[in-house]
Scaffold this motif. Structure first.
Motif, PDB file in Angstrom:
ATOM      1  N   ASN A 169       0.806  -1.218   0.000  1.00 27.20           N
ATOM      2  CA  ASN A 169       0.000   0.000   0.000  1.00 27.20           C
ATOM      3  C   ASN A 169       0.838   1.265   0.000  1.00 27.20           C
ATOM      4  OD1 ASN A 169      -2.946  -0.778   0.128  1.00 27.20           O
ATOM      5  ND2 ASN A 169      -2.123  -2.061   1.739  1.00 27.20           N
TER       6      ASN A 169
ATOM      7  N   TRP B  18      -6.233   8.970   1.961  1.00 23.84           N
ATOM      8  CA  TRP B  18      -7.473   8.963   2.744  1.00 23.84           C
ATOM      9  C   TRP B  18      -8.551   8.156   2.019  1.00 23.84           C
ATOM     10  CZ3 TRP B  18      -9.531   8.680   7.068  1.00 23.84           C
ATOM     11  CH2 TRP B  18     -10.857   9.043   7.336  1.00 23.84           C
TER      12      TRP B  18
ATOM     13  N   THR C  13      -7.712   4.585   2.563  1.00 24.23           N
ATOM     14  CA  THR C  13      -7.984   4.216   3.959  1.00 24.23           C
ATOM     15  C   THR C  13      -9.481   3.995   4.184  1.00 24.23           C
ATOM     16  OG1 THR C  13      -6.094   5.557   4.677  1.00 24.23           O
ATOM     17  CG2 THR C  13      -7.666   4.909   6.372  1.00 24.23           C
ATOM     18  N   LYS C  14     -10.305   4.886   3.633  1.00 26.19           N
ATOM     19  CA  LYS C  14     -11.761   4.710   3.753  1.00 26.19           C
ATOM     20  C   LYS C  14     -12.197   3.411   3.070  1.00 26.19           C
ATOM     21  CE  LYS C  14     -12.909   8.786   2.110  1.00 26.19           C
ATOM     22  NZ  LYS C  14     -13.754   9.924   1.640  1.00 26.19           N
TER      23      LYS C  14
ATOM     24  N   SER D  91     -10.382   0.799   2.754  1.00 21.26           N
ATOM     25  CA  SER D  91      -9.922  -0.294   3.615  1.00 21.26           C
ATOM     26  C   SER D  91     -10.904  -0.544   4.759  1.00 21.26           C
ATOM     27  CB  SER D  91      -8.534   0.027   4.169  1.00 21.26           C
ATOM     28  OG  SER D  91      -8.079  -0.998   5.026  1.00 21.26           O
TER      29      SER D  91
ATOM     30  N   ASP E 221      -6.075  -4.406  -1.001  1.00 21.41           N
ATOM     31  CA  ASP E 221      -6.313  -4.346   0.444  1.00 21.41           C
ATOM     32  C   ASP E 221      -7.391  -5.350   0.858  1.00 21.41           C
ATOM     33  OD1 ASP E 221      -6.205  -2.501   3.118  1.00 21.41           O
ATOM     34  OD2 ASP E 221      -8.277  -3.052   2.663  1.00 21.41           O
TER      35      ASP E 221
ATOM     36  N   THR F 149      -5.637  -1.544   9.832  1.00 21.90           N
ATOM     37  CA  THR F 149      -5.881  -0.405   8.942  1.00 21.90           C
ATOM     38  C   THR F 149      -5.233   0.867   9.473  1.00 21.90           C
ATOM     39  OG1 THR F 149      -7.971  -1.321   8.138  1.00 21.90           O
ATOM     40  CG2 THR F 149      -7.670   1.044   7.908  1.00 21.90           C
TER      41      THR F 149
ATOM     42  N   TYR G 276      -1.873   2.328   7.402  1.00 20.47           N
ATOM     43  CA  TYR G 276      -2.039   3.588   6.659  1.00 20.47           C
ATOM     44  C   TYR G 276      -1.479   4.790   7.405  1.00 20.47           C
ATOM     45  CZ  TYR G 276      -4.610   0.880   3.308  1.00 20.47           C
ATOM     46  OH  TYR G 276      -4.946  -0.061   2.360  1.00 20.47           O
TER      47      TYR G 276
END
Length: 293
Positions: free
Chosen positions: A41, A58, A61-62, A64, A144, A181, A185
């Motif tokens: 990642n 971001w 990440t969201k 994920s 992911d 997560t 990240y």
């Protein structure tokens, strides 16, 4: 009445203690996958204009977190109703990871643009960035998903080994998934902002002294870190996929000689599956082109 209240508190404390212990064991067992997750990642979150790095990260990440929200209940229900389905999902995910890893190697070896062919300007990057950004975010979220699936399954297996009740299994696996997560990240965010930290230190050091030197090192190190992570991330994709095949397909497990180091076996198996997947996909694309004609 008071004694009943304290008994409930005691039960909650015991539950939290079991969750903490189980989560600790599960995190240890998933450490290798978390390392691969970080490398993959970090490589996918780099290569954008500086102003887009954090928004892109971001978005991934969201994605994920949404992956975890999908995976956790599905894995718990499948494990209860039909455990073999989890193994099948892992193998399918392994094929995707192997395909992506081998495709990156082929792209690097045979389809790289020659340096003399084209000079990419900032304005050209901005024009093409939106499409490239969406594609990379989508690819990162899909990868992911597979890595998250393996993390969740390994964590669940650890919780089940100790024969903990369902509530302990659910809480501990969910905790590991969230930590995975946030941890992965969070570190990726630090990596992609290395150059900004470097420029800040250079400015703070007034072009001299310790801060100036440290800032210069961070600025110069970022391209090297990105290249390193690109290599490690590609290798990680193949290793994780190879591990999935070796541990979940009995025929493959027995086919590989036991005297071969596991890391070599996993890489070779992942590479072979990836090459087959790439060839099949290339053939499928050619058939689609012919059908459209």
């Amino acid at each position: 009445m008071a004694s009943g209240f304290f008994a409930i508190l005691d039960d909650i404390a015991a539950l939290m203690d079991d969750v903490a212990m189980t989560s600790k064991l599960a995190t240890k067992k998933t450490a290798g996958i978390l390392g691969d997750d970080l490398a993959v990642n970090a490589e996918k979150a780099t290569g954008f204009l500086a102003s887009r790095e954090i928004p892109v990260l971001w978005a991934i990440t969201k994605g994920s977190f949404i992956n975890k929200l999908i995976i956790l209940p599905v894995v718990f229900v499948l494990n209860w109703l039909y455990p073999p389905a989890i193994k099948a999902a892992l193998i399918i995910g392994g094929v995707y990871l192997a395909y992506e890893g081998v495709e990156k190697i082929i792209e690097y070896l045979f389809h790289r643009a020659k340096k003399s062919e084209e000079v990419i300007t900032e304005s050209k990057l901005e024009k093409n960035d939106e499409h490239s950004e969406k594609a990379k975010v989508s690819s990162a979220i899909k990868t992911d998903f597979i890595l998250s699936l393996e993390i969740v399954i390994i964590a669940l297996g650890t919780a089940m080994e100790k024969e903990h009740p369902l509530i302990t299994q659910t809480l501990s696996v969910t905790f590991v998934a969230i930590i995975a997560t946030v941890g992965v990240y969070g570190i990726v965010a630090l990596i992609v902002r290395m150059d900004d930290a470097g420029f800040y230190l250079v400015k703070k050091g007034n072009n001299k002294g310790f801060l100036f030197n440290v800032g210069g090192v961070l600025i110069k190190a970022l391209p090297l870190v990105i290249k390193f992570l690109a290599i490690v991330g590609t290798i990680a994709l193949i290793l994780v996929s190879g591990g999935i095949f070796l541990h979940n397909i009995e025929y493959i497990h027995h086919l590989v000689p036991h005297n071969i180091p596991s890391i070599i076996a996993e890489f070779v198996v992942g590479l072979v599956f990836g090459l087959v997947a790439v060839l099949l996909m290339a053939g499928f694309k050619k058939v689609l082109v012919l059908v459209k004609k």
